[in-house]
Design a protein around this motif. Structure first.
Motif, PDB file in Angstrom:
ATOM      1  N   ASP A 118       2.782 -59.326 -34.741  1.00  0.00           N
ATOM      2  CA  ASP A 118       2.956 -58.845 -35.776  1.00  0.00           C
ATOM      3  C   ASP A 118       1.712 -58.108 -36.662  1.00  0.00           C
ATOM      4  N   ASN A 119       2.158 -57.628 -37.825  1.00  0.00           N
ATOM      5  CA  ASN A 119       1.098 -56.981 -38.712  1.00  0.00           C
ATOM      6  C   ASN A 119       1.050 -58.486 -39.887  1.00  0.00           C
ATOM      7  N   ASP A 120       2.436 -58.884 -39.991  1.00  0.00           N
ATOM      8  CA  ASP A 120       2.976 -59.916 -41.016  1.00  0.00           C
ATOM      9  C   ASP A 120       4.014 -59.975 -40.229  1.00  0.00           C
ATOM     10  N   LYS A 121       4.929 -60.743 -41.045  1.00  0.00           N
ATOM     11  CA  LYS A 121       6.338 -61.446 -40.952  1.00  0.00           C
ATOM     12  C   LYS A 121       6.863 -60.635 -42.351  1.00  0.00           C
ATOM     13  N   ASP A 122       6.417 -59.591 -42.605  1.00  0.00           N
ATOM     14  CA  ASP A 122       7.284 -58.232 -43.318  1.00  0.00           C
ATOM     15  C   ASP A 122       6.522 -57.543 -43.252  1.00  0.00           C
ATOM     16  N   GLY A 123       6.406 -57.276 -42.274  1.00  0.00           N
ATOM     17  CA  GLY A 123       5.797 -55.791 -41.974  1.00  0.00           C
ATOM     18  C   GLY A 123       5.460 -55.238 -42.879  1.00  0.00           C
ATOM     19  N   THR A 124       4.107 -55.627 -43.991  1.00  0.00           N
ATOM     20  CA  THR A 124       3.744 -54.949 -44.385  1.00  0.00           C
ATOM     21  C   THR A 124       2.846 -53.563 -43.640  1.00  0.00           C
ATOM     22  N   ASN A 125       1.753 -53.159 -45.078  1.00  0.00           N
ATOM     23  CA  ASN A 125       0.770 -52.916 -44.955  1.00  0.00           C
ATOM     24  C   ASN A 125      -0.560 -53.491 -44.949  1.00  0.00           C
ATOM     25  N   ALA A 126      -0.634 -54.425 -44.374  1.00  0.00           N
ATOM     26  CA  ALA A 126      -1.897 -55.359 -45.044  1.00  0.00           C
ATOM     27  C   ALA A 126      -3.250 -54.537 -44.519  1.00  0.00           C
ATOM     28  N   SER A 127      -4.100 -54.760 -44.481  1.00  0.00           N
ATOM     29  CA  SER A 127      -5.205 -54.517 -43.810  1.00  0.00           C
ATOM     30  C   SER A 127      -6.065 -55.707 -43.554  1.00  0.00           C
ATOM     31  N   PRO A 128      -6.704 -55.101 -42.512  1.00  0.00           N
ATOM     32  CA  PRO A 128      -6.413 -54.768 -41.989  1.00  0.00           C
ATOM     33  C   PRO A 128      -4.897 -54.834 -41.017  1.00  0.00           C
ATOM     34  N   ILE A 129      -4.855 -53.939 -40.613  1.00  0.00           N
ATOM     35  CA  ILE A 129      -3.886 -53.952 -39.315  1.00  0.00           C
ATOM     36  C   ILE A 129      -3.951 -54.911 -38.221  1.00  0.00           C
ATOM     37  N   THR A 130      -3.210 -55.512 -37.967  1.00  0.00           N
ATOM     38  CA  THR A 130      -3.272 -56.340 -36.313  1.00  0.00           C
ATOM     39  C   THR A 130      -3.052 -55.034 -35.455  1.00  0.00           C
ATOM     40  N   GLN A 131      -4.182 -55.556 -34.584  1.00  0.00           N
ATOM     41  CA  GLN A 131      -4.122 -54.597 -33.650  1.00  0.00           C
ATOM     42  C   GLN A 131      -5.510 -55.065 -32.511  1.00  0.00           C
ATOM     43  N   PRO A 132      -4.597 -56.230 -31.526  1.00  0.00           N
ATOM     44  CA  PRO A 132      -5.543 -56.736 -30.207  1.00  0.00           C
ATOM     45  C   PRO A 132      -5.681 -55.835 -29.355  1.00  0.00           C
ATOM     46  N   LYS A 133      -7.045 -56.269 -28.810  1.00  0.00           N
ATOM     47  CA  LYS A 133      -7.869 -54.762 -27.483  1.00  0.00           C
ATOM     48  C   LYS A 133      -7.773 -55.675 -26.602  1.00  0.00           C
ATOM     49  N   LEU A 134      -6.589 -55.785 -25.750  1.00  0.00           N
ATOM     50  CA  LEU A 134      -6.173 -56.016 -24.520  1.00  0.00           C
ATOM     51  C   LEU A 134      -6.005 -55.235 -23.276  1.00  0.00           C
ATOM     52  N   SER A 135      -7.502 -55.915 -22.065  1.00  0.00           N
ATOM     53  CA  SER A 135      -6.781 -55.237 -20.941  1.00  0.00           C
ATOM     54  C   SER A 135      -7.546 -55.893 -20.147  1.00  0.00           C
ATOM     55  N   ASN A 136      -6.406 -55.769 -18.655  1.00  0.00           N
ATOM     56  CA  ASN A 136      -6.513 -56.330 -17.296  1.00  0.00           C
ATOM     57  C   ASN A 136      -5.821 -57.652 -17.619  1.00  0.00           C
ATOM     58  N   ILE A 137      -4.377 -57.647 -18.264  1.00  0.00           N
ATOM     59  CA  ILE A 137      -3.335 -58.522 -18.571  1.00  0.00           C
ATOM     60  C   ILE A 137      -2.449 -58.792 -17.585  1.00  0.00           C
ATOM     61  N   THR A 138      -1.873 -60.156 -16.939  1.00  0.00           N
ATOM     62  CA  THR A 138      -0.833 -59.990 -15.585  1.00  0.00           C
ATOM     63  C   THR A 138      -0.091 -61.276 -16.441  1.00  0.00           C
ATOM     64  N   ILE A 139       1.869 -60.418 -16.726  1.00  0.00           N
ATOM     65  CA  ILE A 139       2.088 -61.504 -17.278  1.00  0.00           C
ATOM     66  C   ILE A 139       3.099 -61.378 -16.578  1.00  0.00           C
ATOM     67  N   VAL A 140       3.430 -62.147 -15.792  1.00  0.00           N
ATOM     68  CA  VAL A 140       4.580 -62.727 -15.112  1.00  0.00           C
ATOM     69  C   VAL A 140       5.842 -63.580 -15.565  1.00  0.00           C
ATOM     70  N   GLY A 141       6.611 -63.213 -15.747  1.00  0.00           N
ATOM     71  CA  GLY A 141       7.821 -63.383 -16.253  1.00  0.00           C
ATOM     72  C   GLY A 141       8.640 -63.911 -15.331  1.00  0.00           C
ATOM     73  N   PRO A 142      10.395 -64.845 -15.207  1.00  0.00           N
ATOM     74  CA  PRO A 142      11.232 -65.566 -14.939  1.00  0.00           C
ATOM     75  C   PRO A 142      11.505 -64.591 -13.806  1.00  0.00           C
ATOM     76  N   ASN A 143      11.786 -63.191 -13.591  1.00  0.00           N
ATOM     77  CA  ASN A 143      12.356 -62.237 -12.777  1.00  0.00           C
ATOM     78  C   ASN A 143      13.515 -62.584 -12.376  1.00  0.00           C
ATOM     79  N   ASN A 144      14.630 -63.556 -13.418  1.00  0.00           N
ATOM     80  CA  ASN A 144      15.928 -63.198 -12.682  1.00  0.00           C
ATOM     81  C   ASN A 144      16.140 -64.747 -11.811  1.00  0.00           C
TER      82      ASN A 144
END
Length: 445
Positions: free
Chosen positions: A261-287
């Motif tokens: 989130d940028n913040d809990k209210d979704g405001t335009n507060a700056s700097p805007i949240t922007q994680p820089k993510l690369s080479n991530i593996t997310i494994v869910g429960p797959n039912n």
């Protein structure tokens, strides 16, 4: 004759002394560990936790400004039962927990093997002085009497966490839960590499603002979100893996691979949240059998956030892979301010979701853009992705098998990331080997 007798007596004495020392040693010929020692209250001068004994974290321990807490490789720190223990590194203080693959540093429950549970203690909190999008000081969560948020020192340094495990954390000190590892405005001179969380009772890693850059993170069996970003975070993460336990999740909240989130209210507060993510593996429960209902999304981008998520894999997320919520977040993606490129999406649920206004972005438009940007989507789970054994909770193997699409694609340059030739957290080398623990419940400390 007398000289010979003296020599014989000296040799006999030396052998007796050596025998005595050997009887005091353990099976490896080393001296036994010293009596455990407690640490509590405020640390106001530099202190070292040595690996020759177990250390007991007794209640809330604060490392205060100007002090350095050094932890030797191989050291085990256990939380004292019944004290809601937590370790807090205050502004201007540092922790130097620099372990090795052979000698990781372990922060864990004070309970014995077989009886540990998520939330047995609080966790580790780093409070820094880097930029957030807050204009007034913000209280640290979990009932910890500290604030953060208004400094602008982006190259602030809270120390080093390297080859560290954090097990069974997540109880609040006075109110809401603490995450296993929380970053409050942590600066980019801080080193965070090769850190595993195990069965966190809230988030595994949460970032409130700041500029810290991390590598080789592992989230195992998290109750809430594996990675959570807020309040203007603009750092980076490269090489991270999360695997969820189908039977364990926060009963009161959705559990996601990433929530942002940028913040809990979704405001335009700056700097805007922007994680820089690369080479991530997310494994869910797959039912899997007995999957809890609150397992949710691989990516959940909401409340006016920007994001960069490239060269990665979303596998087995229960309710959906890529989920963009709010018109602001959708517009950032549609207009190119956010990126989702060269990714594999193979969720159990719907691959692409949005609750943005239909005129802003539909799920069909999302899917079309993902494919144009080098992504691929599958509906057959791991059959087409071909990771070796990603759903195992006792011996997971996230390496791509021969023919896996993780070994193809065109790597997309991402801020803070080094170029590699594969998608997801792993190529041909398993960097989790030797220092992670997939059976912390039964490990004797």
């Amino acid at each position: 004759m007398k000289r010979q007798n003296l020599s014989i007596l000296f040799l006999a004495a030396a052998m007796a002394f050596a025998s005595c020392r050997k009887s005091d040693n353990n099976d490896n010929g080393e001296l036994p560990a010293k009596t455990p020692e407690s640490i509590s209250g405020d640390i106001t001068t530099s202190k070292t936790l040595t690996s020759d004994r177990t250390w007991i974290l007794d209640g809330t321990v604060f490392v205060r400004s100007g002090s350095i807490l050094t932890v030797e490789p191989g050291t085990v720190i256990r939380a004292k039962q019944g004290t809601k223990a937590a370790l807090i590194i205050d502004k201007g203080a540092k922790i130097i927990a620099d372990g090795t693959a052979a000698k990781p540093i372990v922060f864990t429950s004070g309970k014995d093997a077989g009886s540990r549970a998520p939330g047995d203690w609080g966790g580790i909190i780093l409070v820094g002085r880097a930029t957030t999008n807050r204009t007034t000081a913000v209280p640290v969560e979990g009932g910890v009497a500290l604030t953060y948020g208004t400094d602008k020192i982006d190259d602030d340094n809270s120390g080093t966490l390297r080859y560290v495990r954090i097990e069974y954390a997540g109880i609040g000190v006075n109110d809401s839960e603490i995450n296993a590892l929380t970053f409050y405005a942590v600066g980019n001179k801080t080193i965070v590499e090769n850190v595993q969380t195990v069965y966190a009772n809230d988030d595994a890693f949460e970032f409130f603002g700041g500029t810290v850059n991390c590598k080789n993170l592992v989230a195992f069996g998290t109750a809430d979100d594996d990675f959570d970003f807020d309040f203007g975070f603009n750092g980076s993460v490269q090489f991270a893996v999360a695997i969820r336990d189908p039977k364990f999740v926060d009963a009161a909240d959705d559990g996601n691979g990433i929530e942002c989130d940028n913040d809990k209210d979704g405001t335009n507060a700056s700097p805007i949240t922007q994680p820089k993510l690369s080479n991530i593996t997310i494994v869910g429960p797959n039912n899997a059998a007995n999957t809890s209902a609150r397992h949710a999304y691989g990516n959940r981008w909401r409340r006016g956030t920007k994001f960069i998520f490239n060269n990665s894999i979303l596998l087995g997320a229960q309710k959906g892979g890529l989920n963009i919520e709010s018109d602001k977040a959708a517009n950032f993606y549609k207009n190119g301010d956010s990126q989702f490129k060269n990714n594999i999406v193979a969720s159990y649920g719907v691959p692409f979701l949005t609750n943005a206004t239909a005129s802003v972005l539909t799920a069909a438009e999302m899917q079309a853009k993902v494919l144009v940007d080098g992504g691929v989507a599958f509906v057959d789970g791991n059959t087409s992705v071909k990771l070796t054994s990603p759903f195992s909770l006792t011996a997971p193997d996230f390496l791509p098998a021969v023919g896996s699409p993780a070994l193809s694609g065109t790597w997309v340059a991402t801020t803070g990331a080094s170029a590699v030739t594969y998608r997801g957290a792993f190529g041909n080398t398993d960097w989790t080997k030797g220092w992670t623990n997939w059976d912390a419940q039964n490990t004797k400390y």
